[in-house]
Write a protein that holds these residues in place. Structure first.
Motif, PDB file in Angstrom:
ATOM      1  N   THR A  32       0.840  -1.208   0.000  1.00  9.28           N
ATOM      2  CA  THR A  32       0.000   0.000   0.000  1.00  9.28           C
ATOM      3  C   THR A  32       0.868   1.248   0.000  1.00  9.28           C
ATOM      4  OG1 THR A  32      -1.792  -1.161   1.117  1.00  9.28           O
ATOM      5  CG2 THR A  32      -1.826   1.249   1.203  1.00  9.28           C
ATOM      6  N   ALA A  33       1.870   1.282   0.848  1.00  3.97           N
ATOM      7  CA  ALA A  33       2.773   2.439   0.909  1.00  3.97           C
ATOM      8  C   ALA A  33       3.534   2.601  -0.405  1.00  3.97           C
ATOM      9  CB  ALA A  33       3.744   2.286   2.069  1.00  3.97           C
ATOM     10  N   LEU A  34       3.963   1.496  -0.981  1.00  5.18           N
ATOM     11  CA  LEU A  34       4.691   1.569  -2.257  1.00  5.18           C
ATOM     12  C   LEU A  34       3.783   2.076  -3.381  1.00  5.18           C
ATOM     13  CD1 LEU A  34       6.781  -1.730  -2.090  1.00  5.18           C
ATOM     14  CD2 LEU A  34       7.668   0.620  -2.014  1.00  5.18           C
ATOM     15  N   ARG A  35       2.543   1.611  -3.398  1.00  5.64           N
ATOM     16  CA  ARG A  35       1.617   2.081  -4.433  1.00  5.64           C
ATOM     17  C   ARG A  35       1.314   3.564  -4.283  1.00  5.64           C
ATOM     18  NH1 ARG A  35      -2.012  -3.203  -3.903  1.00  5.64           N
ATOM     19  NH2 ARG A  35      -0.917  -4.466  -5.423  1.00  5.64           N
ATOM     20  N   ARG A  36       1.160   4.006  -3.062  1.00  8.13           N
ATOM     21  CA  ARG A  36       0.928   5.441  -2.825  1.00  8.13           C
ATOM     22  C   ARG A  36       2.134   6.260  -3.269  1.00  8.13           C
ATOM     23  NH1 ARG A  36      -1.877   4.594   2.975  1.00  8.13           N
ATOM     24  NH2 ARG A  36      -3.975   4.251   2.191  1.00  8.13           N
ATOM     25  N   ARG A  37       3.320   5.766  -2.951  1.00  8.18           N
ATOM     26  CA  ARG A  37       4.546   6.469  -3.363  1.00  8.18           C
ATOM     27  C   ARG A  37       4.641   6.515  -4.885  1.00  8.18           C
ATOM     28  NH1 ARG A  37       9.026   8.836  -2.328  1.00  8.18           N
ATOM     29  NH2 ARG A  37      11.058   8.186  -3.098  1.00  8.18           N
ATOM     30  N   LEU A  38       4.302   5.416  -5.524  1.00  7.93           N
ATOM     31  CA  LEU A  38       4.345   5.371  -6.984  1.00  7.93           C
ATOM     32  C   LEU A  38       3.374   6.384  -7.591  1.00  7.93           C
ATOM     33  CD1 LEU A  38       5.870   3.745  -9.155  1.00  7.93           C
ATOM     34  CD2 LEU A  38       3.903   2.232  -9.253  1.00  7.93           C
ATOM     35  N   LEU A  39       2.189   6.488  -7.029  1.00  9.44           N
ATOM     36  CA  LEU A  39       1.214   7.476  -7.510  1.00  9.44           C
ATOM     37  C   LEU A  39       1.726   8.898  -7.316  1.00  9.44           C
ATOM     38  CD1 LEU A  39      -2.133   5.901  -6.348  1.00  9.44           C
ATOM     39  CD2 LEU A  39      -1.419   6.331  -8.702  1.00  9.44           C
ATOM     40  N   ASP A  40       2.302   9.169  -6.147  1.00  6.62           N
ATOM     41  CA  ASP A  40       2.842  10.503  -5.875  1.00  6.62           C
ATOM     42  C   ASP A  40       3.965  10.839  -6.848  1.00  6.62           C
ATOM     43  OD1 ASP A  40       3.295  12.941  -4.253  1.00  6.62           O
ATOM     44  OD2 ASP A  40       5.172  11.919  -3.752  1.00  6.62           O
ATOM     45  N   LEU A  41       4.870   9.916  -7.045  1.00  6.50           N
ATOM     46  CA  LEU A  41       5.988  10.147  -7.966  1.00  6.50           C
ATOM     47  C   LEU A  41       5.504  10.289  -9.407  1.00  6.50           C
ATOM     48  CD1 LEU A  41       8.513   7.666  -6.356  1.00  6.50           C
ATOM     49  CD2 LEU A  41       8.762  10.162  -6.462  1.00  6.50           C
ATOM     50  N   SER A  42       4.493   9.527  -9.774  1.00  8.19           N
ATOM     51  CA  SER A  42       3.924   9.640 -11.119  1.00  8.19           C
ATOM     52  C   SER A  42       3.401  11.051 -11.355  1.00  8.19           C
ATOM     53  CB  SER A  42       2.781   8.642 -11.313  1.00  8.19           C
ATOM     54  OG  SER A  42       3.265   7.326 -11.278  1.00  8.19           O
ATOM     55  N   ALA A  43       2.702  11.594 -10.362  1.00  7.90           N
ATOM     56  CA  ALA A  43       2.177  12.960 -10.488  1.00  7.90           C
ATOM     57  C   ALA A  43       3.304  13.980 -10.564  1.00  7.90           C
ATOM     58  CB  ALA A  43       1.253  13.272  -9.315  1.00  7.90           C
ATOM     59  N   ARG A  44       4.336  13.779  -9.753  1.00  7.75           N
ATOM     60  CA  ARG A  44       5.475  14.715  -9.789  1.00  7.75           C
ATOM     61  C   ARG A  44       6.129  14.750 -11.162  1.00  7.75           C
ATOM     62  NH1 ARG A  44       9.007  13.737  -4.343  1.00  7.75           N
ATOM     63  NH2 ARG A  44       7.239  13.541  -2.937  1.00  7.75           N
ATOM     64  N   VAL A  45       6.335  13.574 -11.736  1.00  2.00           N
ATOM     65  CA  VAL A  45       6.975  13.505 -13.055  1.00  2.00           C
ATOM     66  C   VAL A  45       6.042  14.059 -14.121  1.00  2.00           C
ATOM     67  CG1 VAL A  45       7.859  11.927 -14.836  1.00  2.00           C
ATOM     68  CG2 VAL A  45       8.512  11.596 -12.438  1.00  2.00           C
ATOM     69  N   GLN A  46       4.798  13.623 -14.115  1.00  7.52           N
ATOM     70  CA  GLN A  46       3.834  14.016 -15.142  1.00  7.52           C
ATOM     71  C   GLN A  46       3.593  15.518 -15.178  1.00  7.52           C
ATOM     72  OE1 GLN A  46       2.354  12.297 -17.542  1.00  7.52           O
ATOM     73  NE2 GLN A  46       1.100  13.994 -18.229  1.00  7.52           N
ATOM     74  N   TRP A  47       3.477  16.147 -14.029  1.00  3.17           N
ATOM     75  CA  TRP A  47       3.093  17.561 -13.965  1.00  3.17           C
ATOM     76  C   TRP A  47       4.256  18.491 -13.677  1.00  3.17           C
ATOM     77  CZ3 TRP A  47      -1.104  17.904 -16.427  1.00  3.17           C
ATOM     78  CH2 TRP A  47      -2.035  16.878 -16.381  1.00  3.17           C
ATOM     79  N   HIS A  48       5.480  18.005 -13.830  1.00  2.00           N
ATOM     80  CA  HIS A  48       6.648  18.859 -13.592  1.00  2.00           C
ATOM     81  C   HIS A  48       6.645  20.017 -14.594  1.00  2.00           C
ATOM     82  CE1 HIS A  48      10.774  20.179 -13.129  1.00  2.00           C
ATOM     83  NE2 HIS A  48      10.767  19.524 -11.978  1.00  2.00           N
ATOM     84  N   PRO A  49       6.989  21.226 -14.159  1.00  2.00           N
ATOM     85  CA  PRO A  49       6.993  22.394 -15.054  1.00  2.00           C
ATOM     86  C   PRO A  49       7.887  22.247 -16.283  1.00  2.00           C
ATOM     87  CG  PRO A  49       7.251  23.082 -12.771  1.00  2.00           C
ATOM     88  CD  PRO A  49       7.294  21.589 -12.787  1.00  2.00           C
TER      89      PRO A  49
END
Length: 79
Positions: A32-49
């Motif tokens: 669960t923690a790994l999946r949450r981290r993966l989602l957070d990192l996905s958003a960081r990469v996807q929406w990076h300026p």
């Protein structure tokens, strides 16, 4: 071609790869923690300026994944 990736973007992509590999292991712990981290990192990469700048092309996204993978592999072997 070499792109001017910000350090934070490369770090987030490297962390994404490491987290993904942890989840891909047989019977990973703390999924669960790994999946949450993966989602957070996905958003960081996807929406990076960076992606809203001229160098932020689809080809740059592919190259970022390759660069991060190479760096991750070197770090894994060195450990």
């Amino acid at each position: 071609m070499t792109y001017p990736y910000p350090d934070g973007l490369v770090r987030a992509q490297r962390d994404w790869l490491a987290t993904y590999r942890q989840l891909a292991e047989p019977r990973p712990r703390h999924t669960t923690a790994l999946r949450r981290r993966l989602l957070d990192l996905s958003a960081r990469v996807q929406w990076h300026p960076f992606w809203s700048t001229p160098p932020g092309t689809p080809a740059a996204r592919v190259e970022l994944r390759r660069l991060a993978d190479r760096q991750e592999q070197r770090g894994t072997r060195a450990a």
